[in-house]
Design an enzyme around this catalytic site. Sequence first.
Site, short mmCIF file in Angstrom:
data_model
loop_
_atom_site.label_atom_id
_atom_site.label_comp_id
_atom_site.label_asym_id
_atom_site.label_seq_id
_atom_site.Cartn_x
_atom_site.Cartn_y
_atom_site.Cartn_z
N ASP A 15 0.86 -1.18 0.00
CA ASP A 15 0.00 0.00 0.00
C ASP A 15 0.90 1.24 0.00
O ASP A 15 2.12 1.14 0.15
CB ASP A 15 -0.89 -0.06 1.25
CG ASP A 15 -1.74 1.18 1.43
OD1 ASP A 15 -2.40 1.58 0.45
OD2 ASP A 15 -1.75 1.74 2.53
N LYS A 56 -11.72 6.26 -3.18
CA LYS A 56 -12.20 7.47 -2.52
C LYS A 56 -13.68 7.75 -2.77
O LYS A 56 -14.38 8.25 -1.87
CB LYS A 56 -11.34 8.67 -2.94
CG LYS A 56 -9.86 8.50 -2.62
CD LYS A 56 -9.61 7.93 -1.22
CE LYS A 56 -8.14 7.69 -0.94
NZ LYS A 56 -7.91 6.85 0.25
#
Length: 275
Positions: A15, A56
């Site tokens: 990540d 998002k």
Amino acid sequence: MNYNQPATLQAAILDWAGTVVDFGSFAPTQIFVEAFAEFGVQVSLEEARGPMGMGKWDHIRTLCDIPAIAERYRAVFGRLPSDDDVTAIYERFMPLQIEKIAEHSAVIPGALQAIAELRGMGLKIGSCSGYPAVVMEKVVALAETNGYVADHVVATDEVPNGRPWPAQALANVIALGIDDVAACVKVDDTWPGILEGRRAGMWTVALTCSGNALGLTYEQYKALPAAELERERTRIEQMFEGSRPHYLIETIAELPAVVRDINARLARGEMPQGN
């Protein structure tokens, strides 16, 4: 042709925010608060952190589905937030995120050394993020100036479904030429990122202190009294239980030792899907 289990790891899929850069994962969190505020809706930092790890747009949709936030939205607009409303917030979020990303771009202490050690063990370095490609372009450029270059990057909008779906992790497998998902380890500071790795059939390592769950700067983390840090670690480990990470460590600095342990387990015939 017979199936042969992998004997060693071939790739680490990392990540970004809260794992390799941006200790405490502040860049996305603060911007969620600011984006909602521009629509007259108050969202706390703690609330904003809840769905972290998702793409998002999905993150904003999840926030809008929280009853308390939905009611605040209704108080302002006279209705519950629709997908069009989510898109409007997202479209305000994006330029704010791009504008502010450089403020939280520092590489996490110990990350470069750990990644160099993984490369020395023969691992390729894949990566994925809940950021869309337009943000990742800037994140990647900033990281390069600080000495970090991944072998491959997959943004959340470059696959049909972002985390916790496995598509981003699997896109790395394809791009890096890895012949078995069991030869990969997914490293993340959020439960959607760990679920992503689990669903992709990989080994998984959850980071308890460098990312979203603890939500502190590196200096604040190092200053925590031992008893308080232990309480926080226990809380965070409980938070990760449902996603079933194979390992939990504080920061990426501890990852090389985990990789050596996974290699020993692979050599004994163990597989991630069976643990």
